[in-house]
Design a protein around this motif. Structure first.
Motif, mmCIF file in Angstrom:
data_model
loop_
_atom_site.group_PDB
_atom_site.id
_atom_site.type_symbol
_atom_site.label_atom_id
_atom_site.label_comp_id
_atom_site.label_asym_id
_atom_site.label_seq_id
_atom_site.Cartn_x
_atom_site.Cartn_y
_atom_site.Cartn_z
ATOM 1 N N ALA A 63 43.937 30.756 46.553
ATOM 2 C CA ALA A 63 43.722 32.189 46.368
ATOM 3 C C ALA A 63 44.365 32.619 45.046
ATOM 4 N N GLY A 64 45.426 31.918 44.654
ATOM 5 C CA GLY A 64 46.059 32.182 43.359
ATOM 6 C C GLY A 64 45.076 31.979 42.216
ATOM 7 N N ARG A 65 44.246 30.937 42.355
ATOM 8 C CA ARG A 65 43.250 30.634 41.339
ATOM 9 C C ARG A 65 42.219 31.775 41.232
ATOM 10 N N TYR A 66 41.763 32.238 42.419
ATOM 11 C CA TYR A 66 40.780 33.318 42.412
ATOM 12 C C TYR A 66 41.370 34.577 41.787
ATOM 13 N N LEU A 67 42.666 34.794 42.076
ATOM 14 C CA LEU A 67 43.322 35.998 41.585
ATOM 15 C C LEU A 67 43.370 35.970 40.060
ATOM 16 N N VAL A 68 43.701 34.803 39.494
ATOM 17 C CA VAL A 68 43.769 34.689 38.041
ATOM 18 C C VAL A 68 42.413 35.007 37.419
ATOM 19 N N SER A 69 41.338 34.387 37.958
ATOM 20 C CA SER A 69 40.049 34.601 37.288
ATOM 21 C C SER A 69 39.521 36.022 37.490
ATOM 22 N N THR A 70 39.747 36.612 38.675
ATOM 23 C CA THR A 70 39.266 37.985 38.845
ATOM 24 C C THR A 70 40.055 38.946 37.952
ATOM 25 N N THR A 71 41.349 38.697 37.809
ATOM 26 C CA THR A 71 42.149 39.569 36.942
ATOM 27 C C THR A 71 41.646 39.509 35.506
ATOM 28 N N ILE A 72 41.282 38.302 35.064
ATOM 29 C CA ILE A 72 40.786 38.156 33.699
ATOM 30 C C ILE A 72 39.479 38.929 33.503
ATOM 31 N N VAL A 73 38.591 38.816 34.503
ATOM 32 C CA VAL A 73 37.313 39.527 34.391
ATOM 33 C C VAL A 73 37.535 41.040 34.307
ATOM 34 N N ILE A 74 38.390 41.560 35.196
ATOM 35 C CA ILE A 74 38.656 43.000 35.191
ATOM 36 C C ILE A 74 39.302 43.415 33.868
ATOM 37 N N GLY A 75 40.267 42.626 33.411
ATOM 38 C CA GLY A 75 40.959 42.932 32.157
ATOM 39 C C GLY A 75 39.977 42.995 30.997
ATOM 40 N N LEU A 76 39.102 41.995 30.925
ATOM 41 C CA LEU A 76 38.113 41.954 29.849
ATOM 42 C C LEU A 76 37.200 43.172 29.928
ATOM 43 N N GLY A 77 36.775 43.506 31.151
ATOM 44 C CA GLY A 77 35.895 44.655 31.355
ATOM 45 C C GLY A 77 36.548 45.938 30.852
ATOM 46 N N LEU A 78 37.825 46.125 31.201
ATOM 47 C CA LEU A 78 38.530 47.337 30.776
ATOM 48 C C LEU A 78 38.572 47.415 29.256
ATOM 49 N N LEU A 79 38.815 46.246 28.615
ATOM 50 C CA LEU A 79 38.837 46.208 27.149
ATOM 51 C C LEU A 79 37.487 46.602 26.564
ATOM 52 N N MET A 80 36.410 46.203 27.256
ATOM 53 C CA MET A 80 35.067 46.460 26.740
ATOM 54 C C MET A 80 34.563 47.864 27.091
ATOM 55 N N GLY A 81 35.387 48.614 27.803
ATOM 56 C CA GLY A 81 35.001 50.001 28.079
ATOM 57 C C GLY A 81 34.558 50.272 29.505
ATOM 58 N N PHE A 82 34.840 49.353 30.409
ATOM 59 C CA PHE A 82 34.519 49.557 31.826
ATOM 60 C C PHE A 82 35.471 50.598 32.397
ATOM 61 N N ARG A 83 34.915 51.701 32.897
ATOM 62 C CA ARG A 83 35.768 52.761 33.457
ATOM 63 C C ARG A 83 35.279 53.105 34.853
ATOM 64 N N PRO A 84 35.749 52.381 35.859
ATOM 65 C CA PRO A 84 35.222 52.600 37.223
ATOM 66 C C PRO A 84 35.686 53.937 37.781
ATOM 67 N N ALA A 85 34.740 54.642 38.425
ATOM 68 C CA ALA A 85 35.047 55.961 38.981
ATOM 69 C C ALA A 85 35.995 55.857 40.181
ATOM 70 N N GLY A 86 35.999 54.696 40.829
ATOM 71 C CA GLY A 86 36.844 54.518 42.012
ATOM 72 C C GLY A 86 38.325 54.381 41.672
ATOM 73 N N GLY A 87 38.640 54.283 40.359
ATOM 74 C CA GLY A 87 40.030 54.190 39.928
ATOM 75 C C GLY A 87 40.718 52.921 40.409
ATOM 76 N N ILE A 88 42.046 52.955 40.359
ATOM 77 C CA ILE A 88 42.838 51.774 40.709
ATOM 78 C C ILE A 88 42.560 51.320 42.138
ATOM 79 N N THR A 89 42.487 52.281 43.054
ATOM 80 C CA THR A 89 42.232 51.938 44.454
ATOM 81 C C THR A 89 40.908 51.198 44.588
ATOM 82 N N GLY A 90 39.895 51.721 43.901
ATOM 83 C CA GLY A 90 38.576 51.088 43.973
ATOM 84 C C GLY A 90 38.621 49.668 43.468
ATOM 85 N N VAL A 91 39.275 49.473 42.316
ATOM 86 C CA VAL A 91 39.324 48.129 41.714
ATOM 87 C C VAL A 91 40.117 47.173 42.598
ATOM 88 N N LEU A 92 41.284 47.637 43.068
ATOM 89 C CA LEU A 92 42.126 46.752 43.884
ATOM 90 C C LEU A 92 41.431 46.374 45.195
#
Lengths: 269, 273
Positions: free
Chosen positions: B131-160
């Motif tokens: 699960a640690g492995r999955y956590l690393v890769s999902t965090t990277i995807v979300i991080g990259l998305g935020l850098l590219m301008g991804f702004r989810p309406a659900g906020g932190i709760t939605g993303v988590l």
């Protein structure tokens, strides 16, 4: 010392006079009988040599005795415990080192031993202490923090043996422990075996090397095609063929006389 | 003699060590989870695919096709990112099977299996560590998305909650790979199987393209594809519009997969050779 504080008094050796007893043990793979009605009686204490060419059934027998493989028929007992019905009791008394060092190559030496100790119930700190102690005894302290991947064959084998004696086992299976080792590492493994026996363990050793069996084993079973074809002390086995031979026989001659082929063939016949 | 080991130390090391009380099921599972995490650190190659592919796909699809498919890269990223999250998690689960297969082939497991312990601990613990492995890769995807301008309406709760759900789903899915790992002959077969299953399942879903643009027969498949359902739920979670029904649906699917493949894995593991 810390070690005695932790609980249950240790290993009881010799609650049964036999370390191993099998009767009519059979295991087939596909159409081949790897082990064919094997009868074996290994007394507790000392080194019992299991001698035979590749494919003779040595490893299959050990895998059954170590509860890794279920016999097709026949019975096998380790210190009086049935390997099928009472597998967990057997697992409390044995330790195994595989023909191919069964340690985790991705982990470091110390991580491998800590893992082993933790699985045996050592506390985090005590596991680390025990790991360091074993690394020191097996001359691996310098490589403790390195991934096992980078170890030499001899170092891997020593670590493998170290992992199997985190708790001194009553019965240790050593499956071809010196295959592929240089003479220096081989001597070290021999020394470890001798020391273990001094401490009361029984060692079941498989080997294709006559000199190794001659030097270490108190008793030898010669096995071929899944059956014991001769048993005795190295001296007895030599005498048994001496009648047909004019020179002083070696165990190599014994082997050749019994099986019809030399022992150190690389491939099974 | 130079060949000699430190004989005195050897005798000390062999002097009878008291057997400890064996650890319980939970502690044994914990030890194997620790092992999986240590391996993650020791074998960084394991992570390369899990990092490179999602990053590559996110960048490539957004900038190559974004404007063409959704009118703007920003609008497309909004749809794509929750999908990439799922795609990544699915991709990484196969490693759990690969690690198990490697362990089996190298004989590492023989020693564990000849020890007195609760047998499922090895697999349950490894999965937990993964699960640690999955956590690393999902965090990277979300991080990259935020850098590219991804702004989810659900906020932190939605993303988590989106991450939590995808982790849970990945955990259940990895039981399929452990089952296959115990059946196939070589690790290469497993990799092959993962391509054969994962590529159709992820591309023939709503991850990259809106099903409305597809021919009817394909749309039927895409809409029945469980990956599509997971992706739709992920999008809704990140938008803050997810319904209980959607989330419960995914949880039930995860439970069903686990209920079938976890016992199957354990059965195959126990009857190994």
């Amino acid at each position: 010392m810390t070690r005695s504080q932790h609980g249950i008094p240790a290993t009881e050796v010799g609650t049964s006079e036999w370390a191993i007893r099998t009767t009519g043990l059979v295991k087939s793979f596909g159409g081949t009988r790897a082990v064919d009605a094997l009868d074996l009686a290994v007394p507790a204490g000392g080194v019992y040599g299991f001698l035979g060419p590749n494919g003779a059934g040595k490893t299959t027998t050990i895998r059954m005795l170590a509860t890794l493989l279920r016999p097709d028929s026949g019975t096998a007992e380790v210190f009086g415990h049935d390997v099928v019905a009472d597998a967990d009791a057997v697992r409390h008394r044995i330790s195994l080192t595989g023909q191919f060092a069964s340690i985790d190559e991705d982990l470091t030496g110390v991580e491998n031993l800590v893992l082993q100790a933790r699985l045996l119930g050592f506390s985090r700190r005590f596991a680390r202490t025990r790991a360091d102690e074993l690394l020191d005894a097996f001359d691996l302290t310098d490589a403790a923090g390195k991934q096992v991947k980078g170890y030499s064959g001899g170092m891997k084998r020593r670590l493998d043996v170290a992992a199997s004696i985190v708790v001194t086992p009553d019965l240790l299976f050593l499956d071809e422990p010196t295959t592929g080792l240089d003479p220096r590492s081989r001597n070290q493994v021999w020394e470890i075996v001798a020391t273990l026996v001094e401490h009361g363990s029984t060692v079941l050793l498989t080997t294709q090397h006559m000199d190794e069996a001659d030097r270490l084993a108190d008793l030898i079973a010669v096995i071929d095609h899944g059956r014991v074809i001769a048993e005795g002390t190295p001296a007895q086995l030599k005498v048994s063929v001496a009648a047909d031979s004019d020179a002083q026989p070696t165990l190599d001659d014994v082997f050749l006389a019994l099986t019809g082929h030399p022992a150190d063939k690389e491939f099974a016949l | 003699m130079t060949a000699s080991l430190a004989t005195g130390n050897l005798h000390d090391a062999l002097s009878p060590i008291a057997r400890q009380t064996l650890p319980g099921r939970l502690s044994t599972t914990g030890v194997f989870a620790w092992r999986a995490l240590v391996k993650l650190r020791r074998v960084p190659e394991q992570m390369t695919d899990a990092i490179v592919l999602p990053v590559l796909f996110t960048l490539m699809f957004t900038y190559l096709f974004g404007s063409a498919l959704s009118g703007s890269t920003g609008a497309y990223l909004h749809e794509l990112l929750p999908g990439t999250l799922v795609f990544t998690a699915l991709l990484v689960t196969v490693y759990t099977g690969l690690v198990l297969k490697t362990d089996l082939d190298r004989g590492v497991l023989d020693r564990f299996r000849s020890m007195p312990m609760w047998r499922p601990a090895l697999i349950a613990g490894s999965l937990l560590g993964d699960a640690g492995r999955y956590l690393v890769s999902t965090t990277i995807v979300i991080g990259l998305g935020l850098l590219m301008g991804f702004r989810p309406a659900g906020g932190i709760t939605g993303v988590l909650s989106g991450i939590a759900l995808v982790l849970l789903f990945a955990y259940s899915l990895s039981w399929i790979w452990t089952t296959l790992a115990l059946l196939v002959r070589t690790p290469a077969t497993l990799t092959m199987a993962s391509f054969l299953v994962q590529f159709p399942l992820t591309f023939m879903s709503n991850v990259f393209v809106d099903p409305a643009t597809m021919p009817g027969w394909l749309r039927t498949f895409v809409e029945a594809n469980p990956v599509s359902h997971l992706v739709t739920t992920e999008r809704a979670l990140m938008d803050g519009t997810a319904t209980t029904g959607q989330v419960v649906g995914v949880l039930l699917a995860a439970a069903a997969v686990t209920a079938v493949f976890a016992p199957l894995t354990m059965y195959l593991y126990r009857s190994q050779r």
